[in-house]
Design an enzyme around this catalytic site. Structure first.
Site, PDB file in Angstrom:
ATOM      1  N   GLY A   1      -6.013  -7.130   0.452  1.00 36.10           N
ATOM      2  CA  GLY A   1      -5.543  -7.420   1.751  1.00 36.10           C
ATOM      3  C   GLY A   1      -4.861  -8.851   1.817  1.00 36.10           C
ATOM      4  O   GLY A   1      -4.220  -8.935   1.469  1.00 36.10           O
TER       5      GLY A   1
ATOM      6  N   ARG B   1       0.977  -1.228   0.078  1.00 35.02           N
ATOM      7  CA  ARG B   1       0.108  -0.058   0.020  1.00 35.02           C
ATOM      8  C   ARG B   1       0.855   1.279  -0.057  1.00 35.02           C
ATOM      9  O   ARG B   1       0.296   2.356  -0.489  1.00 35.02           O
ATOM     10  CB  ARG B   1      -0.999   0.029   1.317  1.00 35.02           C
ATOM     11  CG  ARG B   1      -1.991  -0.776   1.001  1.00 35.02           C
ATOM     12  CD  ARG B   1      -3.074  -1.053   2.233  1.00 35.02           C
ATOM     13  NE  ARG B   1      -4.259  -1.543   1.742  1.00 35.02           N
ATOM     14  CZ  ARG B   1      -5.324  -1.899   2.647  1.00 35.02           C
ATOM     15  NH1 ARG B   1      -5.100  -1.828   3.907  1.00 35.02           N
ATOM     16  NH2 ARG B   1      -6.355  -2.308   2.330  1.00 35.02           N
TER      17      ARG B   1
ATOM     18  N   LYS C   1     -14.702 -16.480   6.355  1.00 32.39           N
ATOM     19  CA  LYS C   1     -16.055 -16.388   6.665  1.00 32.39           C
ATOM     20  C   LYS C   1     -16.930 -16.445   5.502  1.00 32.39           C
ATOM     21  O   LYS C   1     -16.804 -15.239   4.771  1.00 32.39           O
ATOM     22  CB  LYS C   1     -16.382 -15.245   7.455  1.00 32.39           C
ATOM     23  CG  LYS C   1     -15.645 -15.814   9.086  1.00 32.39           C
ATOM     24  CD  LYS C   1     -15.730 -14.725  10.002  1.00 32.39           C
ATOM     25  CE  LYS C   1     -16.997 -14.080  10.616  1.00 32.39           C
ATOM     26  NZ  LYS C   1     -16.871 -12.744  11.396  1.00 32.39           N
TER      27      LYS C   1
ATOM     28  N   GLY D   1     -11.847  -4.968   0.909  1.00 38.27           N
ATOM     29  CA  GLY D   1     -13.014  -4.609   1.376  1.00 38.27           C
ATOM     30  C   GLY D   1     -13.916  -3.777   0.357  1.00 38.27           C
ATOM     31  O   GLY D   1     -14.832  -4.024  -0.207  1.00 38.27           O
TER      32      GLY D   1
HETATM   33  C1  3PG Z   1      -8.632  -2.073   4.975  1.00 38.92           C
HETATM   34  O1  3PG Z   1      -7.449  -2.335   5.439  1.00 38.92           O
HETATM   35  O2  3PG Z   1      -9.356  -2.841   4.590  1.00 38.92           O
HETATM   36  C2  3PG Z   1      -8.566  -0.407   4.988  1.00 38.92           C
HETATM   37  O3  3PG Z   1      -7.509   0.115   4.949  1.00 38.92           O
HETATM   38  C3  3PG Z   1      -9.712  -0.065   5.393  1.00 38.92           C
HETATM   39  O4  3PG Z   1      -9.725  -0.173   6.737  1.00 38.92           O
HETATM   40  P1  3PG Z   1     -10.790  -0.643   7.939  1.00 38.92           P
HETATM   41  O5  3PG Z   1     -11.187  -1.808   7.573  1.00 38.92           O
HETATM   42  O6  3PG Z   1     -10.167  -0.663   9.123  1.00 38.92           O
HETATM   43  O7  3PG Z   1     -11.869   0.595   7.709  1.00 38.92           O
END
Ligand code: 3PG
Ligand code: MG
Length: 403
Positions: free
Chosen positions: A359, A38, A203, A383
């Site tokens: 992620g 990132r 999950k 996400g």
């Molecule tokens: C992540 O790591 O998914 C993003 O940086 C967002 O972080 P968060 O899920 O804590 O909002």
């Protein structure tokens, strides 16, 4: 949506530009960054701005502190890494919008970079109360003339530095946000077929919306990871001590039914690496997916499944992958994830568009020794990309469409 290029074309020399980056990197117990993807992805936008003489104020979050400073969530490691990659000093303020931040921004020369401390040290950042968020956004906005939204990984969050501040300053999509959205558009608007999706991770409840949506758009769904046991259970198999979301079994049955009706192929593993504990040195064997012993837990897809998954990816023209196939952090359970990564690399070589969705999957491919350029695109937002594929409106993107 105005872009970085539009901003640069207007000229930014001497302007204070607030850049929202996503520097939420994984750290080990000593505070060392274990995957700097990132930070690397944030460099081009910042470099383009400093190169044009802007005074850049980078803001970001790390982890989930509860609205107050906590040393272990300091952005110091990210600031240091960003400085190394830029080959320039990145001075970190001691606060987010306080005395230290204001003094630092006031002292910036053209082409220099300052960073604010973790935005989530201020309760206003993530508050559900609009007024509280807006109050914090006003303090952020006071530090800059222009806002560049480049934290793709957080665009699904309605937070002060993502959403509210864009309503207070002239706003532009950064290069990373633009690139990520371009790829997602290619996945959702008339993807080249066959379009195969590999889903894993712990999950199924995290992925319900996206599965429902992919049943309308994808040709094949390959399922692995912890969530696969809820699928196996839905097919009537016992899963031993494996991860199981019993309350989702009926939902998954519905998905299997829908897939059949729509002609979407669902590929489930036929063999599983089953261990007697969640540990690298636990006793483990390959067992049939429909015969997991009662005292064992599945921690990876088996070798026969890995081959079958690779075969279903070989002729795909578009592949999206989110979530590891097993507990890849432990060597005995990494082979399934490794095999899927290799299949994506092959498909990329053959000209397919391959996308690794953020992620854990991004960390997994790097930890297994793959290079970013072996894939079509490695997203910085797990996400965020899932919510985009789900068809949700992402606050951090919709706000950029507004004037
Ligand atoms: C992540 O790591 O998914 C993003 O940086 C967002 O972080 P968060 O899920 O804590 O909002
Ligand atoms: Mg997250």
């Amino acid at each position: 949506m105005r872009t970085l290029d539009d901003l640069l074309a207007n000229g930014v020399r001497g302007k204070r530009v607030l850049v929202r980056s996503d520097l939420n990197v994984p750290l080990d117990a000593d505070g060392t960054i274990t995957d700097d993807g990132r930070v690397r992805a944030s460099v081009p936008t910042i470099e383009a701005l400093t190169g044009a003489g802007a005074r850049v104020v980078v803001c970001a979050h790390l982890g989930r502190p509860k609205g107050a400073p906590e040393a272990k969530y300091s952005l110091a490691p990210a600031a240091a890494r960003l400085g190394e990659l830029l080959g320039a000093d990145v001075t970190l303020a001691r606060d987010t919008v306080g005395v230290s931040a204001r003094a630092l921004v006031d002292g910036l020369a053209d082409g220099q970079v300052a960073m604010l401390e973790n935005l989530r040290f201020n309760a206003g950042e993530t508050s559900k109360d609009d007024a509280e968020r807006q109050a914090f956004a006003r303090e952020l906005a006071a530090l800059a003339d222009v806002f560049v939204s480049d934290g793709f990984g957080v665009v699904h969050r309605k937070q002060a530095s993502v959403y509210d501040v864009a309503q207070l300053l002239p706003h532009y999509a950064g290069g990373l946000v633009r690139a990520e959205v371009d790829v997602l558009q290619r996945l959702t608007q008339d993807p080249q077929r066959p379009y195969a999706v590999v889903l894993g991770g712990a999950k199924v409840s995290d992925k319900l919306g996206v599965i429902a949506n992919l049943l309308q758009t994808a040709d094949r769904l390959l399922i692995g990871g912890g969530m696969v046991f809820t699928f196996l259970k839905a097919q009537g198999h016992e899963v031993g001590k494996s991860l199981l979301e019993a309350d989702q079994v009926e939902v998954v049955k519905g998905y299997l039914q829908q897939a059949q009706e729509r002609g979407v192929e669902i590929v489930l593993p036929t063999d599983i690496v089953a261990a007697d504990a969640f540990s690298a040195d636990a006793a483990h064997d390959v067992v049939a997916a429909d015969a997991i012993p009662a005292d064992r837990m599945g921690l990876d897809i088996g070798p026969e499944s890995a081959k079958a998954f690779a075969a279903r990816l070989a002729d795909a023209r578009t592949v999206f992958w989110n979530g590891p196939m097993g507990a890849f952090e432990m060597a005995p359970y990494a082979a399934g994830t490794q095999a899927v990564a290799e299949a994506l690399v092959e498909a990329t070589r053959g000209g397919a568009l391959t996308v690794v969705g953020g992620g854990d999957s991004a960390a997994a491919v790097r930890q297994l020794g793959f290079a970013d350029d072996q894939f079509g695109h490695i997203s910085t937002g797990g996400g965020a990309s899932l919510e985009y594929l789900e068809g949700k409106a992402l606050p951090g993107l919709t706000v950029l469409e507004q004037d």
